[in-house]
Write a protein that holds these residues in place. Sequence first.
Motif, short mmCIF file in Angstrom:
data_model
loop_
_atom_site.label_atom_id
_atom_site.label_comp_id
_atom_site.label_asym_id
_atom_site.label_seq_id
_atom_site.Cartn_x
_atom_site.Cartn_y
_atom_site.Cartn_z
N ILE A 52 0.86 -1.19 0.00
CA ILE A 52 0.00 0.00 0.00
C ILE A 52 0.89 1.23 0.00
O ILE A 52 1.73 1.40 0.90
N ASP A 53 0.75 2.07 -1.01
CA ASP A 53 1.49 3.33 -1.05
C ASP A 53 0.96 4.26 0.03
O ASP A 53 -0.26 4.49 0.11
N LEU A 54 1.86 4.78 0.87
CA LEU A 54 1.46 5.67 1.96
C LEU A 54 1.71 7.13 1.63
O LEU A 54 0.83 7.97 1.77
N TYR A 55 2.96 7.44 1.23
CA TYR A 55 3.28 8.82 0.84
C TYR A 55 4.48 8.81 -0.10
O TYR A 55 5.33 7.93 -0.06
N ALA A 56 4.50 9.82 -0.94
CA ALA A 56 5.66 10.05 -1.80
C ALA A 56 6.53 11.08 -1.11
O ALA A 56 6.04 12.01 -0.47
N GLY A 57 7.83 10.89 -1.23
CA GLY A 57 8.77 11.83 -0.64
C GLY A 57 9.77 12.30 -1.66
O GLY A 57 10.30 11.49 -2.43
N GLY A 58 10.00 13.59 -1.70
CA GLY A 58 10.98 14.17 -2.61
C GLY A 58 12.01 14.96 -1.82
O GLY A 58 11.67 15.63 -0.84
N LEU A 59 13.26 14.87 -2.25
CA LEU A 59 14.35 15.62 -1.63
C LEU A 59 14.76 16.73 -2.59
O LEU A 59 15.03 16.46 -3.77
N TYR A 60 14.82 17.96 -2.10
CA TYR A 60 15.16 19.13 -2.91
C TYR A 60 16.46 19.72 -2.40
O TYR A 60 16.59 20.04 -1.22
N LEU A 61 17.42 19.84 -3.32
CA LEU A 61 18.74 20.37 -2.99
C LEU A 61 19.14 21.46 -3.99
O LEU A 61 18.55 21.56 -5.07
N GLN A 62 20.18 22.21 -3.64
CA GLN A 62 20.71 23.21 -4.57
C GLN A 62 21.53 22.54 -5.67
O GLN A 62 21.50 22.96 -6.82
N LYS A 63 22.27 21.48 -5.31
CA LYS A 63 23.06 20.71 -6.27
C LYS A 63 22.76 19.24 -6.01
O LYS A 63 22.73 18.80 -4.86
N LYS A 64 22.59 18.48 -7.07
CA LYS A 64 22.27 17.05 -6.93
C LYS A 64 23.39 16.33 -6.18
O LYS A 64 24.56 16.66 -6.30
N SER A 65 22.97 15.32 -5.40
CA SER A 65 23.92 14.52 -4.64
C SER A 65 23.33 13.13 -4.40
O SER A 65 22.13 12.99 -4.17
N LYS A 66 24.18 12.14 -4.44
CA LYS A 66 23.79 10.77 -4.13
C LYS A 66 24.40 10.32 -2.79
O LYS A 66 24.26 9.18 -2.40
N ASP A 67 25.06 11.24 -2.10
CA ASP A 67 25.78 10.93 -0.87
C ASP A 67 24.96 11.37 0.35
O ASP A 67 24.93 12.56 0.69
N PRO A 68 24.31 10.43 1.03
CA PRO A 68 23.46 10.82 2.16
C PRO A 68 24.23 11.52 3.28
O PRO A 68 23.73 12.45 3.89
N ARG A 69 25.46 11.09 3.55
CA ARG A 69 26.24 11.71 4.62
C ARG A 69 26.53 13.17 4.30
O ARG A 69 26.43 14.05 5.15
N ALA A 70 26.90 13.45 3.04
CA ALA A 70 27.18 14.83 2.64
C ALA A 70 25.93 15.69 2.75
O ALA A 70 25.99 16.85 3.17
N ILE A 71 24.79 15.13 2.40
CA ILE A 71 23.52 15.87 2.48
C ILE A 71 23.21 16.17 3.95
O ILE A 71 22.84 17.29 4.29
N LEU A 72 23.33 15.17 4.80
CA LEU A 72 23.03 15.36 6.22
C LEU A 72 23.97 16.38 6.86
O LEU A 72 23.55 17.19 7.68
N ASP A 73 25.24 16.36 6.47
CA ASP A 73 26.23 17.27 7.05
C ASP A 73 26.15 18.68 6.48
O ASP A 73 26.64 19.63 7.11
#
Length: 187
Positions: A52-73
């Motif tokens: 069952i689909d509950l919610y869609a989530g989108g992440l918005y950044l100034q520059k694309k990144s695939k590195d979760p640690r860099a995004i969090l920091d």
Amino acid sequence: MKNITLLIVALISLNTATAQIRVGKAVLPYEENFGDTDLKLNGAGMRAMLWIDLYAGGLYLQKKSKDPRAILDADETMAIKLNIVSGFVTQKKMIKAVRDGFNKATFGNTKSLDERINKFIKFFNEPIVKNDIFDIVYIKDKGVHCFKNGKKLGEIEGRDFKYALFKIWLGDEPASDDIKNGMLGLQ
């Protein structure tokens, strides 16, 4: 004149069609602007449970990144958009999920954040219904601002709070691997 009008309508329709992305039953914009900062969709995914689909989530950044640690920091403006697509997402379930998410994100050590977590949870004091949209926005040097259907619910200071909050979706134990990978543009 009729041909020019048709051409204009076609161009407007084409522009509108490319300005959004469909994620399951949700539609998310490719671009947002928060705190006078233009953000682009980094990626999006669906939180599902038992097919069952509950919610869609989108992440918005100034520059694309695939590195979760860099995004969090990162100490820069960024946002998470949650588009509720199911009636199974209720106020009570959202509050429990947020509390559980903070516990996982902090390895159970929420003491320094408890007051701010409680303030954040109060943002869910009204019923949550299908098609509600939450924007969780970290604005550099200002803190986390939360919106429901475009209406500001409040703000919470602290980059440490942003780190723990965004870790709910981007951490080592995310709310969903599918939504994490989608937000990181890995799917």
